[in-house]
Design a protein around this motif. Structure first.
Motif, PDB file in Angstrom:
ATOM      1  N   ASP A  41      41.300  74.777 -23.285  1.00 11.83           N
ATOM      2  CA  ASP A  41      41.887  73.434 -23.240  1.00 11.83           C
ATOM      3  C   ASP A  41      41.796  72.723 -24.579  1.00 11.83           C
ATOM      4  O   ASP A  41      41.423  71.546 -24.657  1.00 11.83           O
ATOM      5  CB  ASP A  41      41.213  72.591 -22.151  1.00 11.83           C
ATOM      6  N   ASP A  98      51.292  79.190 -22.805  1.00 10.77           N
ATOM      7  CA  ASP A  98      50.553  79.525 -21.585  1.00 10.77           C
ATOM      8  C   ASP A  98      50.576  81.016 -21.319  1.00 10.77           C
ATOM      9  O   ASP A  98      49.624  81.588 -20.773  1.00 10.77           O
ATOM     10  CB  ASP A  98      51.133  78.775 -20.385  1.00 10.77           C
ATOM     11  N   PRO A 105      46.556  81.781 -21.681  1.00 14.24           N
ATOM     12  CA  PRO A 105      46.469  80.992 -20.452  1.00 14.24           C
ATOM     13  C   PRO A 105      45.257  80.053 -20.457  1.00 14.24           C
ATOM     14  O   PRO A 105      44.133  80.491 -20.688  1.00 14.24           O
ATOM     15  CB  PRO A 105      46.339  82.057 -19.358  1.00 14.24           C
ATOM     16  N   ARG A 130      55.575  75.249 -24.348  1.00 11.65           N
ATOM     17  CA  ARG A 130      54.453  75.198 -23.428  1.00 11.65           C
ATOM     18  C   ARG A 130      54.348  76.490 -22.618  1.00 11.65           C
ATOM     19  O   ARG A 130      53.262  77.064 -22.467  1.00 11.65           O
ATOM     20  CB  ARG A 130      54.589  74.002 -22.484  1.00 11.65           C
TER      21      ARG A 130
END
Length: 341
Positions: free
Chosen positions: A48, A68, A72, A64
């Motif tokens: 994060d 991801d 991930p 995005r």
């Protein structure tokens, strides 16, 4: 001539179980040291990490999805409209960098002074997207908060974390051995923190060239870190004696220093450890120093609050320990007078 008697053995060899127990204890200590210092680095990855994506909603959504897929859960993405908004988030230390798709030539905006590791990761991710022919893949890199030319990798800043912790620990130890009285010890710790902050900041900024920004602000950041460490250990010693120094050393050196995230970023440490590290003096001090040196003091609220809380905790513990010692001395004096009477 009288022959000399053989020297008597003053002590017998230790029992074998005691020797084996000592070996086991040393092995456990060595293993804990390895875990404390190597585990954060060995398990370092993206968790994060806050970044921004500037541009149209459709293009930002594509980036995005691509990020991801490649990492991930690695990035916490904030979408903004344009380059100026992305740069403002970076300068305010709300994100580490940005992928800018709002102009004709997509680019990556980084702040290597915030974290060299994250800046390099963003660049490699952008290169990977370009090689994979992802839509609107960034083609250039721009660093808006670069490290000084004399220390482009931030080695001095990263290496300075351990000496600050050691300095706070040694200051507490010497003050407990050389200075009597809680008030004088606290005053000595604060005075040492100020002098140490001025000296360390001068070395890092004017000799090594590892810091930019306002010298006095940088010295204040260093002084706050030393004060938080030394006062906490002083307080623990005033309550628990020598055991308090040991507990303080373990907490600051084996927990706080490895989890500070100074050499990478707190978000790159495994699991909850990065968040824990920012609640301790080494981590908070490192973030505060980066802010004063490279971001004009932006984003310092949490670090200042954490360091102030540790300083206050140490002062309160010293006060409690001093009152208890005074009460004990008065009681002992009363008992002595009673016995003498």
């Amino acid at each position: 001539m009288t022959p000399r008697a053989p020297l008597a053995t003053t002590s017998r060899p230790s029992p074998w179980p005691q020797t084996a127990g000592t070996v086991a204890l040393l092995t456990a200590i060595t293993s804990m040291l390895l875990i404390a210092f190597a585990w954060p680095s060995a398990r370092s990855s993206l968790h994060d990490v806050p970044i921004a994506v500037a541009g149209p909603t459709s293009a930002a959504g594509q980036v995005r999805a691509a990020l991801d897929q490649r990492a991930p859960g690695g990035f916490d993405i904030t979408e903004v409209a344009d380059t100026a908004a992305a740069e403002q988030l970076i300068r305010d230390r709300e994100v580490y960098g940005a992928i800018d798709l709002s102009t004709g030539s997509p680019q990556v905006i980084v702040a290597s002074a915030g974290s060299t590791a994250v800046a390099q990761t963003l660049q490699s991710m952008a290169a990977g997207l370009a090689q994979a022919s992802q839509p609107a893949a960034p083609s250039g890199v721009r660093d808006i908060a670069a490290l000084p030319a004399d220390d482009p990798r931030g080695a001095g800043l990263s290496a300075g974390a351990m000496p600050l912790v050691m300095g706070g620990l040694m200051g507490a130890v010497l003050l407990t051995r050389l200075v009597r009285g809680s008030g004088r010890r606290v005053t000595g710790a604060l005075g040492y923190s100020i002098c140490g902050g001025l000296a360390v900041a001068a070395i890092l900024q004017f000799w090594f060239g590892s810091l930019s920004g306002n010298y006095l602000a940088n010295a204040g950041a260093v002084a706050s870190t030393i004060a938080a460490t030394s006062l906490t250990i002083l307080g623990l010693e005033s309550l628990l004696g020598f055991a308090g120094i040991g507990i303080g050393a373990v907490v600051m050196m084996l927990v706080g220093n490895p989890l500070s995230g100074t050499s990478t970023a707190p978000e790159m440490l495994p699991g909850w450890s990065g968040m824990l590290g920012q609640l301790m003096p080494p981590g908070a001090g490192g973030q505060l120093l980066r802010s004063t040196a490279f971001f004009e003091g932006r984003g310092i609220a949490q670090a200042v609050t954490v360091l102030a809380a540790w300083v206050a905790l140490g002062a309160v513990l010293c006060l409690i320990g001093g009152l208890r010692a005074r009460r004990t001395a008065e009681l002992s004096s009363t008992l002595t007078e009673a016995v003498a009477a």
